[in-house]
Write an enzyme that holds these catalytic residues in place. Structure first.
Site, PDB file in Angstrom:
ATOM      1  CG  HIS A  82      45.281  44.848  28.148  1.00 19.29           C
ATOM      2  ND1 HIS A  82      46.008  44.471  29.120  1.00 19.29           N
ATOM      3  CD2 HIS A  82      43.636  45.599  28.617  1.00 19.29           C
ATOM      4  CE1 HIS A  82      45.701  45.286  30.267  1.00 19.29           C
ATOM      5  NE2 HIS A  82      44.141  45.423  29.943  1.00 19.29           N
ATOM      6  CG  HIS A  84      39.958  47.073  29.665  1.00 16.23           C
ATOM      7  ND1 HIS A  84      39.431  46.379  30.550  1.00 16.23           N
ATOM      8  CD2 HIS A  84      41.408  47.559  30.426  1.00 16.23           C
ATOM      9  CE1 HIS A  84      40.417  46.055  30.868  1.00 16.23           C
ATOM     10  NE2 HIS A  84      41.134  46.320  31.454  1.00 16.23           N
ATOM     11  CG  LEU A  85      35.609  47.917  23.323  1.00 16.69           C
ATOM     12  CD1 LEU A  85      35.467  47.034  22.298  1.00 16.69           C
ATOM     13  CD2 LEU A  85      36.027  48.576  23.190  1.00 16.69           C
ATOM     14  NE  ARG A  86      36.521  50.286  31.390  1.00 16.49           N
ATOM     15  CZ  ARG A  86      37.191  49.877  32.183  1.00 16.49           C
ATOM     16  NH1 ARG A  86      36.853  48.896  32.155  1.00 16.49           N
ATOM     17  NH2 ARG A  86      37.958  50.750  32.904  1.00 16.49           N
ATOM     18  CG  ASN A 116      37.783  43.893  33.454  1.00 18.01           C
ATOM     19  OD1 ASN A 116      37.756  44.391  32.419  1.00 18.01           O
ATOM     20  ND2 ASN A 116      38.274  44.655  34.018  1.00 18.01           N
ATOM     21  CG  HIS A 201      45.613  42.737  36.201  1.00 17.10           C
ATOM     22  ND1 HIS A 201      45.749  43.645  35.944  1.00 17.10           N
ATOM     23  CD2 HIS A 201      46.629  42.335  37.647  1.00 17.10           C
ATOM     24  CE1 HIS A 201      44.851  44.380  37.104  1.00 17.10           C
ATOM     25  NE2 HIS A 201      46.393  43.674  38.034  1.00 17.10           N
ATOM     26  CG  HIS A 254      49.098  45.850  33.192  1.00 18.36           C
ATOM     27  ND1 HIS A 254      49.019  44.607  33.980  1.00 18.36           N
ATOM     28  CD2 HIS A 254      47.764  45.827  32.691  1.00 18.36           C
ATOM     29  CE1 HIS A 254      48.955  44.283  34.461  1.00 18.36           C
ATOM     30  NE2 HIS A 254      47.176  44.540  33.929  1.00 18.36           N
ATOM     31  CG  ASP A 327      45.060  47.995  31.144  1.00 14.62           C
ATOM     32  OD1 ASP A 327      44.124  47.487  30.569  1.00 14.62           O
ATOM     33  OD2 ASP A 327      46.312  48.686  32.218  1.00 14.62           O
ATOM     34  CG  HIS A 331      37.744  54.187  34.832  1.00 12.74           C
ATOM     35  ND1 HIS A 331      37.259  53.462  35.410  1.00 12.74           N
ATOM     36  CD2 HIS A 331      39.084  54.191  35.049  1.00 12.74           C
ATOM     37  CE1 HIS A 331      37.558  52.655  35.259  1.00 12.74           C
ATOM     38  NE2 HIS A 331      39.293  52.621  35.592  1.00 12.74           N
TER      39      HIS A 331
HETATM   40 ZN   LIG Z   1      45.567  44.827  34.427  1.00 10.82          ZN
HETATM   41 ZN   LIG Z   2      43.486  46.128  31.503  1.00 12.67          ZN
END
Ligand SMILES: [Zn+2]
Ligand SMILES: [Zn+2]
Length: 454
Positions: A82, A84-86, A116, A201, A254, A327, A331
């Site tokens: 889990h 996020h590589l954006r 996402n 999620h 999570h 996770d 940012h």
């Molecule tokens: Zn999430």
């Molecule tokens: Zn996440």
């Protein structure tokens, strides 16, 4: 679920077909609880595999790179299901190269990136493009999930068959729940045909609407709208019931609340095929941290109470919680350095995962090192991948750490492009020195690199 694949079946720079060189890691304390190993050994790595495990000092190092590891600890590398590589869309926060480098620096030999992005990964062509990028840029094997619903709108299902054919490793609308039980049920019905795990999620958007932190004493004292624990646990109960009814397979992301652990335990006892994860921050921090209104403690799900934290720890201990996942959610400082209620939710976590858990839970004797190692590797199997292990013939996914080393999180900067860590400035014990993925050195800590014999 079909045959498990090695972690290196995911895409990365090592997918280029060049054979991995030989490596001898000499004299480390080798710990793999799954294999029942805890002793000093030489480990010989050849052709990407663990060729042999020998008496300390006995390995033949001819034509091999030797890593002198006396006093250090060698464990199976970690796997994070889990992150996020954006990319695409927010490469100012992270991309495949920086995110996978952060993973390698944290001791992870493989990661799975969430969908996402901007736009979301919801079509076969998107998966193909990301996989091509990973073969150019990824420091460790990197898998990609695609969305459950088109555009993450929660209405129309993405084309699961096409996504599976393109090599998506699973499906997830992470960042958002799947509001509609009907849509969730349809996704589980399609899963019978394509067999991709669905990662969830879990959040009832109606219950958590407008909330910025855990709903409880601290939120009441601060006058900040809260996200109640039942926002998470009722959705977990719903999706476990649906998965049981449709004979599906789900992975709950999570976990943050004690009610959620109870919902998972009940579902597992009833025979539902459900796996789940907890993050290092939910295992080590509570909503008390939010009193200072520092947005580095703002994430979704939110940090909850000490009782919730204890329930998560007990879940890790018992195995009700299958794995630790970060996770990792980069940012920009623009999105974080604003009043708490307006700040973006999420923290980076790859580079501190092991040290945070080791410092706060293993050293005080709350959890055994063996348990933590098992859970840090537990995220591979739910996605059809072999758990990293130290055994002859196994793929060489190894992490060398100095359990005595103390370091300040963030003091030397981050490999991640973002710095929104909830552990910044903390003195942590346990430093990752080398990460080996499929027999290749994917990361070498700078100060340690000097001492390595060639
Ligand atoms: Zn999430
Ligand atoms: Zn996440």
């Amino acid at each position: 679920m079909g045959e498990l694949r090695p972690v290196s079946a995911l895409d990365w720079r090592g997918s280029d077909g060049e054979p991995a060189g030989a490596l001898v890691i000499r004299g480390a304390r080798v710990v793999d609880p799954r294999e029942g190993v805890d002793a000093t050994h030489d480990i010989v790595v050849r052709d990407g595999e663990i060729a042999s495990i020998e008496e300390a000092g006995a390995a033949d190092a001819a034509e091999a790179e030797v890593i002198e590891a006396e006093g250090l600890t060698l464990v199976p590398a970690f796997f994070d299901p889990h992150v996020h590589l954006r990319t695409p869309g927010r490469e100012d926060k992270e991309d495949i190269e920086t995110g996978s480098r952060a993973a390698a620096a944290g001791g992870f030999c493989g990661i799975i990136a969430m969908a996402n992005t901007d736009p979301p990964v919801d079509a076969a062509g998107d998966v193909t493009a990301l996989r091509e990028q990973a073969r150019e840029q990824a420091a460790v094997p990197t898998g990609f999930v695609a969305t459950v619903t088109k555009g993450m709108l929660g209405e129309e299902l993405s084309e699961q068959g096409d996504l599976a054919a393109a090599g998506a490793v699973g499906l997830s609308d992470d960042g958002l729940p799947i509001r509609s039980a009907r849509v969730m049920r349809r996704a589980l019905q399609y899963q019978r045909l394509v067999d991709l795990p669905i990662a969830l999620h879990e959040e009832d958007a109606e219950l958590s609407a407008g909330g910025s932190m855990h709903e409880g004493e601290v939120s009441a004292a601060l006058g900040i709208a809260g996200i109640p624990s039942i926002s998470e646990s009722t959705m977990i109960a719903r999706d476990c019931a649906l998965a049981g009814f449709e004979q599906g397979r789900i992975h709950v992301q999570h976990l943050s609340a004690s009610e959620s652990v109870a919902a998972i335990e009940a579902a597992k006892a009833a025979g539902v095929r459900v796996t789940c994860e907890a993050t290092p921050h939910h295992l080590t921090l509570t909503d008390e941290e939010v009193r200072g209104l520092d947005s580095q403690f703002k994430m979704n799900p939110p940090l909850r109470t000490e009782a919730d934290r204890q329930a998560l720890i007990e879940g890790i201990r018992s195995g009700a919680i299958d794995c630790i996942a970060t996770d990792h959610a980069p940012h920009t400082s623009n999105e974080k350095e604003v009043p708490f209620e307006q700040a973006a939710m999420g923290v980076i976590g790859l580079e501190t995962a092991f040290a945070a858990v080791y410092t706060d839970l293993v050293l005080p004797g709350v959890l055994e090192l063996a348990t933590v190692l098992e859970r840090l590797g537990g995220g591979a199997e739910p996605f059809g991948l072999e758990t990293p292990r130290i055994a002859p013939g196994a793929e060489a996914n190894l992490t060398l750490c100095d359990l005595d080393a103390e370091w300040e999180a963030g003091a030397e900067g981050w490999e991640s492009r973002s710095d929104n860590s909830c552990f910044s400035g903390r003195r942590l014990r346990g430093r990752i020195l080398i990460t080996v993925a499929a027999g290749r050195v994917a990361y070498r800590q700078r100060s340690f690199a000097l001492g390595v014999a060639a």
